[in-house]
Design an enzyme around this catalytic site. Structure first.
Site, PDB file in Angstrom:
ATOM      1  N   CYS B 120       0.767  -1.172   0.017  1.00 33.52           N
ATOM      2  CA  CYS B 120      -0.097  -0.054   0.018  1.00 33.52           C
ATOM      3  C   CYS B 120       0.796   1.184   0.103  1.00 33.52           C
ATOM      4  CB  CYS B 120      -0.935   0.071   1.145  1.00 33.52           C
ATOM      5  SG  CYS B 120      -1.844   1.675   1.260  1.00 33.52           S
ATOM      6  N   CYS B 123      -0.651   4.314   2.319  1.00 30.36           N
ATOM      7  CA  CYS B 123      -0.605   4.235   3.517  1.00 30.36           C
ATOM      8  C   CYS B 123      -0.158   2.921   4.061  1.00 30.36           C
ATOM      9  CB  CYS B 123      -2.108   4.790   4.179  1.00 30.36           C
ATOM     10  SG  CYS B 123      -3.444   3.867   3.463  1.00 30.36           S
ATOM     11  N   SER B 124      -1.089   1.970   4.722  1.00 28.83           N
ATOM     12  CA  SER B 124      -0.630   0.962   5.162  1.00 28.83           C
ATOM     13  C   SER B 124      -1.552  -0.093   5.096  1.00 28.83           C
ATOM     14  CB  SER B 124       0.073   1.047   6.538  1.00 28.83           C
ATOM     15  OG  SER B 124      -1.021   1.515   7.477  1.00 28.83           O
ATOM     16  N   CYS B 125      -2.510  -0.167   3.885  1.00 30.35           N
ATOM     17  CA  CYS B 125      -3.763  -1.050   3.863  1.00 30.35           C
ATOM     18  C   CYS B 125      -3.187  -2.457   3.982  1.00 30.35           C
ATOM     19  CB  CYS B 125      -4.352  -0.779   2.646  1.00 30.35           C
ATOM     20  SG  CYS B 125      -4.980   0.972   2.621  1.00 30.35           S
TER      21      CYS B 125
END
Lengths: 101, 216, 94
Positions: B120, B123-125
């Site tokens: 991702c 962000c940090s999906c």
């Protein structure tokens, strides 16, 4: 961020501290209750700028963003937050003392 | 404010092999103070309860890569389930008792010719409802910046050297989907039970930065 | 299950400030629709706490050659990303 030059991927991990798990839980609960969405979380994270990656940890950035979103949603006021934070700081010097466990 | 403060635990490792992180006995930080304040305000205002927060933490703690491994192992032994997983990842997880949440899960299949890897960049999906919270490296600038541009080099650093003839497909979770890699079943695993197969399936093999362990 | 790759699309090159879900490195790049998803609420509205209309979301597959040009590590490797309808415009095959 995608495509920028960067060094080797650091591989060390860590166990999440209780306060970090609480931040994660607050995010899930506040968004599931309709105060804001993950998009609002991301918007504030992005507005904090890339410098915040150097100066803050992951969940520090999260609590900052969740707080901003909750203030914008009217869940509590800055005055209430400020009063509460001062009260907590006076409780003790460690997270355990200040959070009551 | 200077703290003449003990840093006793930093050289030790936790039971899971990670360094201990600052926790209850460390000096209170500004951001921790904000977390406590917000939590108490939300409880006072009856927006949430302490029990609800605890329950939420426990629910997240229960999720781990073992959940994903169970799904993958089932797909390896059951062609019909595999087709279901590839067609509708969320429904297939739910069918095995793993609540997928509101975000939709897409499973991408590794074959003899294709290797998939997930990132991702925005962000940090991460498929946290199936695999638990993401590893720290998944959230780093280095991984997010580089894997979309030089996936082979990044994978080589993770110990995965892919032949030139294999196509690498990078999946950037930019919006409402979450991705899990369905790794190829290793050779020499014929006759292994579903539970034995699940033991071979690592977290990294479901992100695409690794492949399953080979049976010993 | 994934559909066969279909129409060619180009990611719009606009660079508005604020929260969008279209990565910068894909702006102006051409790819093929891999599958149609959604509809989903427009994240550019949700991010500001606004009423958000629903939009189609597409998975678009780009070649590394298209995204990175001569700097591509392996031109035939691919990159898939989810892009909302308002960021895509039809285009010819390159």
């Amino acid at each position: 961020m995608g495509g920028q030059d960067a060094g080797q991927v650091p591989r060390e991990g860590h166990d999440f501290a209780l306060w970090e798990k609480r931040v994660d839980a607050l995010m899930v609960l506040c968004s599931s209750k309709g105060y804001f969405t993950v998009d609002g979380l991301r918007r504030v994270l992005e507005d904090m700028g890339e410098e915040s990656f150097e100066t803050m940890t992951y969940y520090e950035r999260w609590i900052s963003s969740i707080n901003q979103n909750m203030v914008e949603a009217g869940a509590y006021s800055l005055e209430e937050l400020g009063t509460k934070m001062a009260e907590i700081t006076a409780r003790g010097e460690t997270y355990g003392e200040a959070s009551g466990g | 404010m200077p703290h003449d403060h003990h840093d006793h635990s930093h050289d030790e490792l936790s039971p899971s092999g990670h360094p201990y992180r600052q926790d209850n006995d460390e000096p209170l930080t500004y951001w921790q103070t904000m977390e406590i304040a917000m939590r108490e305000l939300l409880i006072e205002k009856e927006i949430t309860t302490a029990a609800e927060i605890t329950a939420r933490i426990e629910e997240m703690d229960r999720r781990s890569p073992a959940d994903g491994a169970a799904v993958i192992a089932r797909a390896w032994v059951d062609p019909e389930y595999k087709a279901h997983l590839l067609a509708d990842g969320s429904a297939a997880c739910k069918a095995m008792g793993f609540e997928p949440g509101v975000l939709r899960l897409i499973a991408v299949e590794n074959t003899a010719d294709v290797h998939n890897v997930v990132v991702c960049t925005l962000c940090s999906c991460y498929p946290r409802n199936l695999l638990g919270l993401p590893p720290d490296w998944y959230k780093t600038r280095a991984y997010r910046s580089r894997v979309v541009k030089e996936p082979r080099k990044v994978l080589a650093e993770f110990g995965l050297d892919l032949p030139d003839g294999m196509t690498v497909r990078v999946h950037d979770s930019t919006a409402d989907m979450r991705y899990v890699v369905l790794p190829a079943r290793p050779e020499g695993t014929e006759g292994m039970s579903e539970a034995e197969l699940a033991q071979l399936i690592t977290r990294d093999s479901m992100i695409g930065t690794g492949v399953p362990k080979t049976p010993t | 299950m994934a559909e066969a790759l279909s129409s060619w699309v180009r990611v719009r090159e606009m660079m508005p400030p604020g929260h969008v879900r279209t990565p910068s490195y894909l702006r102006g790049k051409r790819g093929q629709l891999e599958r149609t998803l959604g509809p989903f609420h427009n994240p550019e509205k949700l991010a500001y706490g606004l009423e958000a209309e629903k939009l189609s979301l597409y998975r678009v597959r780009f070649s590394m050659a298209e995204v990175w040009g001569d700097a591509a590590e392996n031109p035939d490797d691919t990159l898939d990303a989810e892009i909302y309808a308002h960021w895509l415009e039809p285009c010819d095959a390159p």
